[in-house]
Scaffold this motif. Structure first.
Motif, PDB file in Angstrom:
ATOM      1  N   GLN A 155      29.165  47.070  37.379  1.00 53.09           N
ATOM      2  CA  GLN A 155      29.148  45.750  36.746  1.00 53.09           C
ATOM      3  C   GLN A 155      30.564  45.487  36.227  1.00 53.09           C
ATOM      4  N   ILE A 156      31.018  44.246  36.355  1.00 54.59           N
ATOM      5  CA  ILE A 156      32.415  43.990  36.044  1.00 54.59           C
ATOM      6  C   ILE A 156      32.601  42.795  35.111  1.00 54.59           C
ATOM      7  N   ALA A 157      33.637  42.914  34.308  1.00 50.73           N
ATOM      8  CA  ALA A 157      34.137  41.859  33.427  1.00 50.73           C
ATOM      9  C   ALA A 157      35.501  42.332  32.953  1.00 50.73           C
ATOM     10  N   GLN A 158      36.347  41.383  32.584  1.00 55.31           N
ATOM     11  CA  GLN A 158      37.670  41.765  32.072  1.00 55.31           C
ATOM     12  C   GLN A 158      37.550  42.177  30.606  1.00 55.31           C
TER      13      GLN A 158
ATOM     14  N   HIS B 109      35.544  38.200  29.813  1.00 51.69           N
ATOM     15  CA  HIS B 109      35.560  37.030  30.686  1.00 51.69           C
ATOM     16  C   HIS B 109      35.672  37.490  32.142  1.00 51.69           C
ATOM     17  N   GLU B 110      35.829  36.533  33.072  1.00 54.24           N
ATOM     18  CA  GLU B 110      35.895  36.864  34.490  1.00 54.24           C
ATOM     19  C   GLU B 110      37.074  37.807  34.772  1.00 54.24           C
ATOM     20  N   PRO B 111      36.979  38.589  35.834  1.00 52.65           N
ATOM     21  CA  PRO B 111      38.009  39.593  36.136  1.00 52.65           C
ATOM     22  C   PRO B 111      39.420  39.034  36.284  1.00 52.65           C
ATOM     23  N   SER B 112      39.561  37.758  36.648  1.00 50.07           N
ATOM     24  CA  SER B 112      40.885  37.162  36.821  1.00 50.07           C
ATOM     25  C   SER B 112      41.536  36.792  35.496  1.00 50.07           C
TER      26      SER B 112
ATOM     27  N   TYR C 283      41.935  44.725  38.406  1.00 50.02           N
ATOM     28  CA  TYR C 283      40.870  44.518  39.386  1.00 50.02           C
ATOM     29  C   TYR C 283      41.372  44.538  40.824  1.00 50.02           C
ATOM     30  N   ASP C 284      42.643  44.258  41.055  1.00 55.49           N
ATOM     31  CA  ASP C 284      43.186  44.444  42.406  1.00 55.49           C
ATOM     32  C   ASP C 284      43.024  45.910  42.814  1.00 55.49           C
TER      33      ASP C 284
ATOM     34  N   THR D  10      30.477  27.655  35.766  1.00 58.29           N
ATOM     35  CA  THR D  10      30.111  28.752  36.655  1.00 58.29           C
ATOM     36  C   THR D  10      30.929  28.700  37.935  1.00 58.29           C
ATOM     37  N   GLN D  11      31.051  27.498  38.529  1.00 58.36           N
ATOM     38  CA  GLN D  11      31.801  27.357  39.766  1.00 58.36           C
ATOM     39  C   GLN D  11      33.259  27.786  39.587  1.00 58.36           C
ATOM     40  N   GLU D  12      33.864  27.344  38.510  1.00 57.74           N
ATOM     41  CA  GLU D  12      35.257  27.713  38.240  1.00 57.74           C
ATOM     42  C   GLU D  12      35.395  29.216  38.040  1.00 57.74           C
ATOM     43  N   SER D  13      34.396  29.805  37.414  1.00 60.88           N
ATOM     44  CA  SER D  13      34.486  31.224  37.083  1.00 60.88           C
ATOM     45  C   SER D  13      34.311  32.130  38.292  1.00 60.88           C
ATOM     46  N   LEU D  14      33.926  31.566  39.428  1.00 60.27           N
ATOM     47  CA  LEU D  14      33.744  32.360  40.640  1.00 60.27           C
ATOM     48  C   LEU D  14      34.906  32.238  41.622  1.00 60.27           C
ATOM     49  N   GLU D  15      35.858  31.370  41.321  1.00 70.05           N
ATOM     50  CA  GLU D  15      36.980  31.162  42.235  1.00 70.05           C
ATOM     51  C   GLU D  15      37.771  32.446  42.471  1.00 70.05           C
ATOM     52  N   TRP D  16      37.882  33.278  41.443  1.00 64.18           N
ATOM     53  CA  TRP D  16      38.653  34.518  41.556  1.00 64.18           C
ATOM     54  C   TRP D  16      38.157  35.410  42.689  1.00 64.18           C
TER      55      TRP D  16
END
Length: 201
Positions: free
Chosen positions: A142-145, A150-153, A160-161, A186-192
């Motif tokens: 499971q991942i998060a920054q 927040h999102e990994p990016s 995360y690279d 949600t959509q923005e948070s998946l762009e990464w």
């Protein structure tokens, strides 16, 4: 899929709650089987006031042996996920070492470590090296920054690279849980994720 959390964030390590815990395992199996989910996180719970960690550990070991057999009948895997002590003080365990020691003692072939990178980074740091060293013991990520979940990016301390390069090199083919609080929609948070997907169509 998790076993039911209830008021104690799980029941697996709660003395005197074995019957209730096994009911949550059977319930989770029923739902997991219905949606073809192969893994169930066996939630340990918070150490009750007046109980010792040793008593909770003994209860957890007994419960996991039974739970592993129940899961085996359905071809399912059980996972153990330590939760960092800053976010959830009092939870039964917070480090991979604790989970791995329990897994070794139980000795069930269908129980594994569930690695939440946010919890691992918050509790121990050095997450990428830990992932490399523990990879064979891990069934689910499971991942998060970190530190803000927040999102990994998002800006943070986990590379995360490098994480996804490890998974690519290892030939990892399973799902990854996205367990973060989006900064935007949600959509923005998946762009990464697009840079890591093999097929973005």
């Amino acid at each position: 899929m998790n076993t039911a959390a209830g008021d104690s964030v799980g029941l697996g390590a709660i003395p005197g709650k074995s019957v209730d815990f096994l009911k949550t395992v059977k319930e989770a199996i029923k739902y997991a089987n219905a949606v073809d989910c192969p893994m169930i996180h066996l939630m340990a719970g918070k150490i009750p006031v007046g109980q010792t960690k040793e008593a909770c550990r003994a209860q957890f070991l007994d419960n996991l042996k039974i739970a592993a057999d129940l899961l085996k009948d359905y071809g399912m895997v059980g996972t153990l996920e330590p939760i960092n002590s800053k976010m959830l003080p009092g939870y039964f365990y917070s480090t991979p070492e604790e989970a791995l020691n329990i897994l070794e003692e139980v000795g069930a072939e269908n129980l594994f470590y569930q690695c939440d990178l946010f919890h691992l980074e918050t509790e121990k740091g050095n997450t990428i090296e830990n992932v490399k060293n523990l990879y064979e013991k891990i069934a689910h990520f499971q991942i998060a920054q970190a530190p803000d979940r927040h999102e990994p990016s998002h800006d943070g301390t986990i590379d995360y690279d490098e994480f996804f390069k490890i998974l690519e090199d290892k030939g990892f083919e399973n799902y990854i849980g996205l367990e973060y609080a989006p900064k935007g929609t949600t959509q923005e948070s998946l762009e990464w994720a697009k840079k890591y997907l093999r097929n973005t169509n």
